[in-house]
Design a protein around this motif. Structure first.
Motif, PDB file in Angstrom:
ATOM      1  N   SER A  98       0.901  -1.214   0.010  1.00  0.00           N
ATOM      2  CA  SER A  98      -0.140   0.036   0.048  1.00  0.00           C
ATOM      3  C   SER A  98       0.986   1.135   0.147  1.00  0.00           C
ATOM      4  O   SER A  98       2.198   1.078   0.061  1.00  0.00           O
ATOM      5  N   ALA A  99       0.338   2.378   0.116  1.00  0.00           N
ATOM      6  CA  ALA A  99       1.112   3.532   0.193  1.00  0.00           C
ATOM      7  C   ALA A  99       1.185   3.859   1.860  1.00  0.00           C
ATOM      8  O   ALA A  99       0.672   3.338   2.660  1.00  0.00           O
ATOM      9  N   LYS A 107      -2.432   9.796   5.880  1.00  0.00           N
ATOM     10  CA  LYS A 107      -1.781   8.951   5.001  1.00  0.00           C
ATOM     11  C   LYS A 107      -1.299   9.781   3.820  1.00  0.00           C
ATOM     12  O   LYS A 107      -2.056  10.658   3.287  1.00  0.00           O
ATOM     13  N   GLU A 133       1.040   4.327  -4.084  1.00  0.00           N
ATOM     14  CA  GLU A 133       1.336   2.896  -4.037  1.00  0.00           C
ATOM     15  C   GLU A 133       2.347   2.676  -5.221  1.00  0.00           C
ATOM     16  O   GLU A 133       3.451   1.716  -4.955  1.00  0.00           O
ATOM     17  N   ARG A 138     -11.336   2.745  -1.777  1.00  0.00           N
ATOM     18  CA  ARG A 138     -10.324   2.859  -0.636  1.00  0.00           C
ATOM     19  C   ARG A 138     -10.124   1.607  -0.007  1.00  0.00           C
ATOM     20  O   ARG A 138     -11.073   0.612  -0.005  1.00  0.00           O
ATOM     21  N   GLY A 139      -8.720   1.377   0.189  1.00  0.00           N
ATOM     22  CA  GLY A 139      -8.343   0.003   0.877  1.00  0.00           C
ATOM     23  C   GLY A 139      -8.195  -0.999  -0.171  1.00  0.00           C
ATOM     24  O   GLY A 139      -8.094  -2.012   0.037  1.00  0.00           O
ATOM     25  N   GLY A 140      -8.058  -0.615  -1.475  1.00  0.00           N
ATOM     26  CA  GLY A 140      -8.116  -1.488  -2.569  1.00  0.00           C
ATOM     27  C   GLY A 140      -6.934  -2.292  -2.856  1.00  0.00           C
ATOM     28  O   GLY A 140      -6.704  -3.220  -3.794  1.00  0.00           O
ATOM     29  N   SER A 141      -5.860  -2.048  -2.138  1.00  0.00           N
ATOM     30  CA  SER A 141      -4.764  -2.937  -2.328  1.00  0.00           C
ATOM     31  C   SER A 141      -4.839  -4.428  -1.797  1.00  0.00           C
ATOM     32  O   SER A 141      -4.481  -5.215  -2.466  1.00  0.00           O
TER      33      SER A 141
HETATM   34  N1  ASP Z   1      -3.730   3.719  -0.005  1.00  0.00           N
HETATM   35  C1  ASP Z   1      -5.123   3.523  -0.394  1.00  0.00           C
HETATM   36  C2  ASP Z   1      -5.902   3.834   0.423  1.00  0.00           C
HETATM   37  O1  ASP Z   1      -5.510   4.528   1.362  1.00  0.00           O
HETATM   38  C3  ASP Z   1      -5.242   2.107  -0.701  1.00  0.00           C
HETATM   39  C4  ASP Z   1      -4.932   0.951   0.300  1.00  0.00           C
HETATM   40  O2  ASP Z   1      -4.259   1.356   1.171  1.00  0.00           O
HETATM   41  O3  ASP Z   1      -5.095  -0.238   0.038  1.00  0.00           O
HETATM   42  O4  ASP Z   1      -6.966   3.556   0.545  1.00  0.00           O
END
Ligand code: ASP
Length: 439
Positions: free
Chosen positions: A37-38, A48, A115, A183-186
């Protein structure tokens, strides 16, 4: 043995976290494919990198001072690079990003750079090959994942790599337009990579030691779930437990690849295994308890309802016409109750009631608000007698009035409706009876 290892933002927030990740990856040869992820928050109140990128891009769109935010982002990466003593520079990448921000090439592109850059740092740090997700994760014209194309591209590209880093969260359309998942797609990227390389395991490293039996804001230090099936997880996530992106389940589930949720800060903890099916007996009769406040019930009564064919369909038609989804529909011989989300329902309340009167001519309709639903989930319930009895005696002891009970014939879950104000007490009481007293 091939493993895909995905690391979340908090696992990669600074050089110290990167080192922990490096140790984890190097400790097992099978950890050959890495999805980062980032960089996430380094401390409470920190921002973030993904959020900084969104603000930066928005500032560029408003002709604001975006370069200052971009510098801040650059220093986050430079801090990591320096902390890891790498002789590696992202200067050129940042130059390209600056030009693209000025040209306003897209918000998804902007967010994806978190990312992308982290992937480059990770590849340099590990000595793994960098594979740009834009080349291997394909979205269609409408911005939806093209899973077939992605599987082919990923499979082909990664079959040539001994080990590789594929940044999470984004891909590209056929014409090269960078597109992100939600969001959270990693998590989703990790799952797609695991499917494509036919991994033996998808490890998802985060900052918790797996799924907890219940919400730690309600029960102090709840037990960790050792093994959960995809179906159980679905029943729990549906009520709001979010450790893993929902769309991350499908690709690996179809292939029978287990997911292991692990904690980067406690690598010796075994975490939670998410599996298609298992003959391993769960530690407790129940696997998890999840719940949510803010529901309304609409109770419709009409004598001889049970013999009126089409009654239920017509009632649900009214909700459908108003664009309201329903949560549960328990029924009696002459009654039918529909549970809906209060915030979705409130503004359309009168139209719904009028619609019900028009379509089914009920004897009366009664509504109640401020209700909570609790899902008690567990594959172990099927083979254990007395589960429901234990739940209800625990609730009675805790002085909780049960408003609704709903158990599907799968026997995988029991849904209980209580008043909002009883919610926490009810969850605690159920946890205590099944987990605390068994420890
Ligand atoms: N960096 C992106 C987010 O903050 C994706 C991830 O972390 O999965 O949503």
């Amino acid at each position: 043995m091939k493993k895909v290892v995905k690391f979340g933002g908090s696992s990669l927030a600074n050089a110290e976290q990167f080192e922990k990740v490096g140790d984890i990856i190097r400790s097992e040869e099978s950890r050959r494919f890495v999805v980062p992820s980032a960089p996430g928050k380094r401390f409470d109140g920190d921002t973030k990198v993904t959020d900084l990128l969104y603000s930066c891009y928005d500032a560029a769109a408003k002709d604001g001072d975006f370069e200052k935010i971009l510098e801040e982002i650059k220093s986050r990466y430079n801090e990591i690079i320096k902390g890891l003593s790498l002789t590696f520079s992202l200067d050129e990448d940042f130059q390209v990003i600056k030009e693209n921000f000025k040209a306003q090439i897209g918000r998804d592109y902007a967010a994806s750079r978190g990312e992308y850059l982290n992937g480059k740092v990770m590849a340099a740090y590990l000595g793994y090959e960098f594979v740009d997700a834009a080349d291997v994760i394909r979205f269609d014209k409408n911005g939806n994942l093209d899973s077939e194309k992605t599987d082919k591209l990923l499979g082909k590209r990664l079959s040539k790599c001994e080990n590789a880093v594929v940044p999470g969260f984004y891909g590209a359309k056929e014409d090269g337009t960078v597109t992100t998942f939600s969001r959270g797609g990693s998590d989703v990227t990790g799952s797609l990579v695991a499917k494509a390389i036919k991994a033996d395991m998808y490890e998802n490293w985060t900052d918790v030691s797996g799924f907890l039996v219940t919400d730690p804001r309600i029960v102090k230090d709840p037990a960790v779930i050792e093994t959960i099936t995809y179906r159980e997880l679905r029943e729990l996530s549906y009520m709001g437990a979010t450790v893993l992106h929902e769309d991350a389940i499908f690709p690996v589930r179809k292939e029978g690849i287990p997911i292991n949720i692990r904690n980067t800060n406690r690598p010796d903890d075994k975490g939670t295994f998410i599996v298609e099916s298992t003959c391993r007996k769960p530690k407790y009769t129940i696997t998890g308890i999840a719940g949510k406040k803010g529901f309304c019930s609409i109770n419709i009564e009409k004598s001889m309802m049970n013999s009126e064919i089409g009654f239920g369909r017509k009632v649900l038609q009214v909700f459908e016409d108003q664009g309201i989804s329903f949560e549960h529909v328990p029924s009696g011989i002459d009654t039918m109750t529909v549970y809906v989300h209060q915030d979705e329902f409130e503004e359309k309340e009168q139209q719904v009631i009028a619609g019900i009167h028009r379509l089914v001519q009920p004897d009366f309709v009664e509504m109640e608000s401020d209700l909570a639903l609790i899902a008690v989930v567990g594959r172990g319930m099927k083979s254990t007698r007395g589960t429901a009895g234990r739940i209800f005696s625990a609730l009675a002891h805790a002085n909780v009035n049960v408003k609704m009970i709903d158990q599907g014939s799968s026997e995988l879950n029991i849904i209980i409706g209580v008043e909002n104000r009883d919610f926490e007490n009810a969850v605690k009481a159920i946890y205590d009876i099944f987990v605390l007293t068994q420890m």
